[in-house]
Design an enzyme around this catalytic site. Structure first.
Site, mmCIF file in Angstrom:
data_model
loop_
_atom_site.group_PDB
_atom_site.id
_atom_site.type_symbol
_atom_site.label_atom_id
_atom_site.label_comp_id
_atom_site.label_asym_id
_atom_site.label_seq_id
_atom_site.Cartn_x
_atom_site.Cartn_y
_atom_site.Cartn_z
ATOM 1 N N LYS A 199 -4.819 -10.166 -7.222
ATOM 2 C CA LYS A 199 -6.008 -10.308 -6.388
ATOM 3 C C LYS A 199 -7.124 -9.385 -6.882
ATOM 4 O O LYS A 199 -6.836 -8.255 -7.292
ATOM 5 C CB LYS A 199 -5.594 -9.923 -4.956
ATOM 6 N N LYS B 170 0.809 -1.216 0.000
ATOM 7 C CA LYS B 170 0.000 0.000 0.000
ATOM 8 C C LYS B 170 0.838 1.260 0.000
ATOM 9 O O LYS B 170 0.467 2.265 -0.598
ATOM 10 C CB LYS B 170 -0.936 0.022 1.221
ATOM 11 N N LYS C 276 -10.804 -3.720 -4.622
ATOM 12 C CA LYS C 276 -11.594 -2.506 -4.883
ATOM 13 C C LYS C 276 -10.699 -1.360 -5.345
ATOM 14 O O LYS C 276 -11.182 -0.382 -5.899
ATOM 15 C CB LYS C 276 -12.428 -2.117 -3.659
HETATM 16 P P1 TYM Z 1 -10.300 -5.728 3.567
HETATM 17 O O1 TYM Z 1 -11.270 -4.653 3.857
HETATM 18 O O2 TYM Z 1 -9.219 -5.472 2.574
HETATM 19 O O3 TYM Z 1 -11.057 -7.033 3.093
HETATM 20 C C1 TYM Z 1 -12.120 -7.580 3.864
HETATM 21 C C2 TYM Z 1 -12.136 -9.090 3.801
HETATM 22 O O4 TYM Z 1 -12.276 -9.517 2.451
HETATM 23 C C3 TYM Z 1 -11.240 -10.438 2.137
HETATM 24 N N1 TYM Z 1 -10.851 -10.242 0.726
HETATM 25 C C4 TYM Z 1 -10.746 -11.240 -0.149
HETATM 26 N N2 TYM Z 1 -10.959 -12.563 -0.028
HETATM 27 C C5 TYM Z 1 -10.777 -13.318 -1.132
HETATM 28 N N3 TYM Z 1 -10.395 -12.812 -2.335
HETATM 29 C C6 TYM Z 1 -10.175 -11.490 -2.506
HETATM 30 N N4 TYM Z 1 -9.831 -11.002 -3.687
HETATM 31 C C7 TYM Z 1 -10.355 -10.636 -1.378
HETATM 32 N N5 TYM Z 1 -10.239 -9.292 -1.180
HETATM 33 C C8 TYM Z 1 -10.542 -9.080 0.115
HETATM 34 C C9 TYM Z 1 -10.086 -10.056 3.063
HETATM 35 O O5 TYM Z 1 -9.201 -11.135 3.244
HETATM 36 C C10 TYM Z 1 -10.839 -9.717 4.319
HETATM 37 O O6 TYM Z 1 -11.163 -10.882 5.052
HETATM 38 N N6 TYM Z 1 -7.220 -5.620 7.514
HETATM 39 C C11 TYM Z 1 -8.536 -6.067 7.053
HETATM 40 C C12 TYM Z 1 -9.686 -5.488 7.853
HETATM 41 C C13 TYM Z 1 -9.618 -5.728 9.323
HETATM 42 C C14 TYM Z 1 -9.832 -6.963 9.985
HETATM 43 C C15 TYM Z 1 -9.699 -6.680 11.363
HETATM 44 C C16 TYM Z 1 -10.118 -8.256 9.550
HETATM 45 C C17 TYM Z 1 -9.355 -4.793 10.261
HETATM 46 N N7 TYM Z 1 -9.417 -5.361 11.506
HETATM 47 C C18 TYM Z 1 -9.833 -7.684 12.340
HETATM 48 C C19 TYM Z 1 -10.256 -9.254 10.516
HETATM 49 C C20 TYM Z 1 -10.129 -8.964 11.893
HETATM 50 C C21 TYM Z 1 -8.689 -5.605 5.611
HETATM 51 O O7 TYM Z 1 -8.077 -4.672 5.154
HETATM 52 O O8 TYM Z 1 -9.658 -6.264 4.921
#
Ligand code: TYM
Length: 338
Positions: A201, A118, A204
């Protein structure tokens, strides 16, 4: 000291930093829904404090947070079965994160690949929040003593760090206070790939909208994106091994399997031997039939955000019944005068 037993409790979160993608849905939300029917307390969170580690327009952030809540509810997360919150309404997340900033080591944080991805080449210009992001994530989880965290594959490293932080805290203070949380990375679609490039991947933040399916896309858009998805010239194999060196084909089959609650082997038993010209319309039809009801329910909920705001307010109250005593006990362990 005897090892405490922790209540089976699930926590997970998604950033309200843009629309929801099919990757978020299959990698995370679909699992969130099924886990609320298992023997867990479930807490699901819109991580608005995480989102601002990269600048967000305030009006967009507010709308995206409500739209994400609508996406959770429309996908089947019930505010009666799960606690649904936005992070900033439960201040104990940020309070515990400060303590974890003092537990986590610079060297650990520097190894985080998400920060490197990032921040890009200009890491000096990244926010301090983006660097410290995983300590807040550990706090999100551990402020509930959560035992299980369903996520997509890309969050694995952050969950390993969460365990490291819990273990170091317990060790440094001679306690058995924080659990070592289990990541739950399961199903056919733990890493949904871009429709334009099977090595990237689905995200968004990809500049190409054709690379992803958004949960708010209409039926025509979904069908068109699938029709145009990159593939190879060969027919589909009859067994999973035949997908090993075919990332784009594997991705589409994984998506089909996850949407239809089947294994990859089951899907290939039915569609093995087909050309993409035949398989893509099947996939488009399946995707539209599963996603359209969700997007129309999201639109209905967004028409009156006050209902969503009430749900989040109630969720925050329920959450704080869990988080306030855990923060209080943490302060006591650390030596803060109360
Ligand atoms: P974020 O917002 O990027 O994504 C949210 C969830 O979606 C999953 N994900 C995917 N799974 C499969 N294929 C993909 N292409 C894909 N893109 C996204 C991510 O693995 C995630 O589960 N750091 C985290 C948010 C967070 C969090 C937490 C998660 C903050 N605190 C505590 C779990 C527990 C994040 O940026 O997810």
């Amino acid at each position: 000291m005897t090892t405490p037993t922790f209540t089976p409790r699930v926590f997970s979160g998604i950033q309200p930093s843009g629309g929801l993608t099919l990757g978020n849905y299959l990698g995370a939300i679909k699992r969130f829904v099924s886990m609320q029917d298992e023997a867990f307390e479930t807490i699901y969170c819109m991580v608005d404090l995480h989102a601002i580690t990269v600048w967000q327009d305030p009006a967009d952030l507010r709308r995206n947070t409500r739209e994400l809540a609508a996406g959770f509810i429309a996908s089947g997360i019930s505010p009666e079965k799960s606690i649904l919150i936005n992070q900033s309404q439960v201040p104990e997340h940020a309070q515990l994160a400060w303590i974890f900033n003092c537990v986590a080591r610079m060297g650990w944080m520097k190894r985080m690949t998400q920060f490197k991805d990032k921040a890009g080449k200009n890491a000096e210009a990244a926010s301090l929040g983006l660097f410290g992001y995983p300590a807040l994530m550990a706090a999100d989880i551990l402020i509930y003593h959560a035992t299980h965290v369903p996520v997509g594959e890309d969050q694995k490293q952050h969950l390993e760090l969460t365990r490291d932080i819990a273990a170091k805290f317990n060790h440094d203070y001679g306690v058995d206070f924080f659990p070592l949380t289990e990541p739950v990375i399961e199903g056919a679609a733990t890493r949904v790939m871009s429709l334009r490039d099977g090595s990237k991947k689905m995200s968004k933040s990809d500049p190409s909208d054709a690379s992803r399916i958004n949960m708010t896309d209409d039926a025509d858009t979904i069908a068109k994106k699938i029709r145009k998805a990159k593939t190879d010239p060969d027919a589909l194999p009859s067994e999973a091994e035949g997908l090993a060196d075919r990332p784009e084909a594997r991705n589409l089959v994984n998506i089909y399997a996850a949407l239809n609650d089947q294994s990859v082997a089951e899907v290939l038993r039915d569609v093995g031997g087909q050309q993409f010209g035949a398989f893509k319309p099947l996939l488009a039809e399946l995707a539209v039939s599963k996603l359209s009801p969700i997007s129309s329910e999201m639109a209905r909920l967004m028409a009156d955000p006050s209902e969503i705001d009430q749900i989040l307010k109630r969720g925050a109250r329920q959450a704080r019944d869990i988080t306030a005593p855990i923060l209080e006990k943490t302060y006591e362990i650390v030596g803060m005068v109360r």
